[in-house]
Scaffold this motif. Structure first.
Motif, PDB file in Angstrom:
ATOM      1  N   PHE A   1      38.412 132.031   5.121  1.00 31.67           N
ATOM      2  CA  PHE A   1      39.090 131.524   3.928  1.00 31.67           C
ATOM      3  C   PHE A   1      38.351 130.302   3.393  1.00 31.67           C
ATOM      4  O   PHE A   1      37.481 129.734   4.072  1.00 31.67           O
ATOM      5  CB  PHE A   1      40.537 131.150   4.252  1.00 31.67           C
ATOM      6  CG  PHE A   1      40.654 129.846   5.005  1.00 31.67           C
ATOM      7  CD1 PHE A   1      40.907 128.651   4.338  1.00 31.67           C
ATOM      8  CD2 PHE A   1      40.465 129.799   6.387  1.00 31.67           C
ATOM      9  CE1 PHE A   1      40.989 127.456   5.029  1.00 31.67           C
ATOM     10  CE2 PHE A   1      40.539 128.612   7.086  1.00 31.67           C
ATOM     11  CZ  PHE A   1      40.809 127.433   6.397  1.00 31.67           C
TER      12      PHE A   1
ATOM     13  N   TRP B   1      43.737 129.517  -2.616  1.00 28.06           N
ATOM     14  CA  TRP B   1      43.077 129.995  -1.410  1.00 28.06           C
ATOM     15  C   TRP B   1      42.281 131.248  -1.767  1.00 28.06           C
ATOM     16  O   TRP B   1      42.703 132.025  -2.626  1.00 28.06           O
ATOM     17  CB  TRP B   1      44.079 130.375  -0.320  1.00 28.06           C
ATOM     18  CG  TRP B   1      45.001 129.298   0.150  1.00 28.06           C
ATOM     19  CD1 TRP B   1      46.349 129.210  -0.061  1.00 28.06           C
ATOM     20  CD2 TRP B   1      44.646 128.144   0.951  1.00 28.06           C
ATOM     21  NE1 TRP B   1      46.857 128.081   0.548  1.00 28.06           N
ATOM     22  CE2 TRP B   1      45.834 127.411   1.167  1.00 28.06           C
ATOM     23  CE3 TRP B   1      43.446 127.677   1.484  1.00 28.06           C
ATOM     24  CZ2 TRP B   1      45.859 126.232   1.918  1.00 28.06           C
ATOM     25  CZ3 TRP B   1      43.468 126.495   2.211  1.00 28.06           C
ATOM     26  CH2 TRP B   1      44.656 125.786   2.420  1.00 28.06           C
TER      27      TRP B   1
ATOM     28  N   HIS C   1      39.458 126.816   0.601  1.00 29.50           N
ATOM     29  CA  HIS C   1      40.334 126.145  -0.367  1.00 29.50           C
ATOM     30  C   HIS C   1      39.469 125.797  -1.568  1.00 29.50           C
ATOM     31  O   HIS C   1      38.451 125.104  -1.431  1.00 29.50           O
ATOM     32  CB  HIS C   1      40.923 124.887   0.302  1.00 29.50           C
ATOM     33  CG  HIS C   1      41.678 123.989  -0.631  1.00 29.50           C
ATOM     34  ND1 HIS C   1      41.833 122.644  -0.400  1.00 29.50           N
ATOM     35  CD2 HIS C   1      42.321 124.235  -1.801  1.00 29.50           C
ATOM     36  CE1 HIS C   1      42.538 122.095  -1.364  1.00 29.50           C
ATOM     37  NE2 HIS C   1      42.842 123.042  -2.226  1.00 29.50           N
TER      38      HIS C   1
ATOM     39  N   LEU D   1      48.519 127.617   4.299  1.00 26.09           N
ATOM     40  CA  LEU D   1      47.487 128.631   4.537  1.00 26.09           C
ATOM     41  C   LEU D   1      48.094 129.941   5.056  1.00 26.09           C
ATOM     42  O   LEU D   1      47.720 131.028   4.597  1.00 26.09           O
ATOM     43  CB  LEU D   1      46.465 128.088   5.536  1.00 26.09           C
ATOM     44  CG  LEU D   1      45.318 129.032   5.916  1.00 26.09           C
ATOM     45  CD1 LEU D   1      44.470 129.364   4.704  1.00 26.09           C
ATOM     46  CD2 LEU D   1      44.457 128.397   7.013  1.00 26.09           C
TER      47      LEU D   1
ATOM     48  N   ALA E   1      47.860 128.495  -4.721  1.00 23.32           N
ATOM     49  CA  ALA E   1      48.417 127.618  -3.693  1.00 23.32           C
ATOM     50  C   ALA E   1      49.301 126.531  -4.297  1.00 23.32           C
ATOM     51  O   ALA E   1      49.576 125.520  -3.665  1.00 23.32           O
ATOM     52  CB  ALA E   1      47.293 126.983  -2.875  1.00 23.32           C
TER      53      ALA E   1
END
Length: 362
Positions: free
Chosen positions: A298, A158, A300, A256, A216
């Motif tokens: 944010f 992340w 990914h 998250l 993550a």
């Protein structure tokens, strides 16, 4: 919808693989190549997503995908497999894995950092790293040098952006010295003593945090993946499944909200340093910091890691190579025989030195 990252060659039907150096899809079976199309609908940019919308489940459905994954029964890794793979080996711990038809629904990657190192270059970097380790078993070095396959894995991370404003209260210390007279052995002697004068301090600091990186994955020890940094995120490309051709992708295991908690801890440490700098002086005391965080976004992203898991004499050794820079980390192997010989050699040298010392009259 489940996405299988397979790209058949139009000439022979074999699977393409992505070759980062050429920026092309290449068929290793017949040699056919295809230029990779510009990915993403964002004109080459990578758009951040709103954090609040994500935790309130208000992200557009287009930002969600399903992938076919299998969870390793030993280390828990969730690794994506293509539709034709039914049995394999976990790339993180070398445990045999039988794939199933389960899917993992998750937030789509927004960016991918393509591999810059080939498997051969990563293997060479790992062999060189092993060769520099003292007391490593020769058998493991030889086993690793035999060229056993390494797995190219896109590891999930992340990144977080945020604006922060922090009000603080504390004290600023100024060092000064006083001269005092003390008696020593019946005689007066002057000495200098350090003292600190404290004054109240208060103020406000502001900082914009850009791309705070949080792992993550839970498949590898965090001390290994942290030691692979730094990553040059300026090379991130908008995500396209073609980048994954010939590689695997791991599904994220750190949710998250948990990733944001870790990012906040990183922010707080940085803000605390900012506050001390703002207080100034020779010493600082910080009594209270109150931070307002806004505009949290944010994304990914997938970062490239070459992974090797070797089972040697009943023990698994894991090594990871930064697929961008070639930096290597792994489990430190030890050879009891080499350690024993080194200790014995040290005792012999100490004995010789002692004998010579005794001959010369002590």
């Amino acid at each position: 919808m489940t996405e299988d990252h397979r790209f058949p060659c139009p000439n022979c039907g074999a699977d393409y693989r992505y070759a980062p150096a050429e920026g092309k899809l290449i068929c290793d079976h017949c040699g056919h190549t295809e230029q990779l199309k510009e990915p993403g609908p964002w004109g080459g940019g990578i758009r951040e997503l709103d954090f609040r919308a994500a935790i309130e489940a208000r992200l557009p459905e287009a930002e969600i995908e399903e992938t076919r994954v299998s969870q390793c029964p030993n280390c828990g890794a969730q690794v994506e497999f293509d539709a034709d793979t039914h049995a394999s080996e976990c790339p993180f711990c070398a445990t045999p894995v039988v794939t199933d038809t389960g899917t993992h629904r998750h937030i789509k990657p927004r960016g991918v950092l393509p591999f810059a190192l080939t498997e051969r270059e990563a293997h060479r970097a790992m062999a060189d790293w092993l060769g520099r380790l003292w007391f490593a078993p020769n058998g493991l070095k030889d086993y690793a040098r035999k060229g056993r396959r390494m797995d190219g894995i896109y590891v999930p991370y992340w990144t977080f952006d945020a604006n922060t404003v922090s009000d603080y209260r504390g004290e600023r210390g100024t060092v000064y010295y006083v001269t005092q007279t003390v008696m020593r052995d019946g005689k007066p002697e002057q000495i200098r003593r350090q003292k600190i004068r404290w004054r109240p301090a208060a103020g406000r600091v502001a900082r914009f945090f850009d791309d705070i990186l949080v792992l993550a994955s839970k498949s590898l020890p965090k001390r290994y993946t942290d030691a692979l940094e730094p990553w040059d995120l300026s090379d991130l490309k908008p995500y396209a499944p073609e980048f994954l051709a010939g590689f695997r992708a791991e599904g994220y295991q750190v949710e998250l909200t948990d990733g944001y908690t870790e990012a906040r801890a990183i922010m707080d440490r940085t803000i605390a340093r900012d506050v001390r700098f703002d207080i100034g002086g020779d010493r600082q005391r910080v009594h209270d910091i109150r931070t307002q965080v806004s505009d949290v976004t944010f994304k990914h992203v997938l970062l490239p890691v070459w992974v090797a898991a070797y089972r040697f004499r009943g023990k698994t050794y894991r090594f990871v190579v930064n697929g961008q820079t070639g930096r290597v980390q792994g489990e430190r192997p030890w050879s009891p025989w080499k350690i024993g010989l080194a200790v014995l050699a040290g005792l012999i040298v100490a004995g010789i030195v002692g004998y010579i010392y005794a001959l010369n009259g002590g």
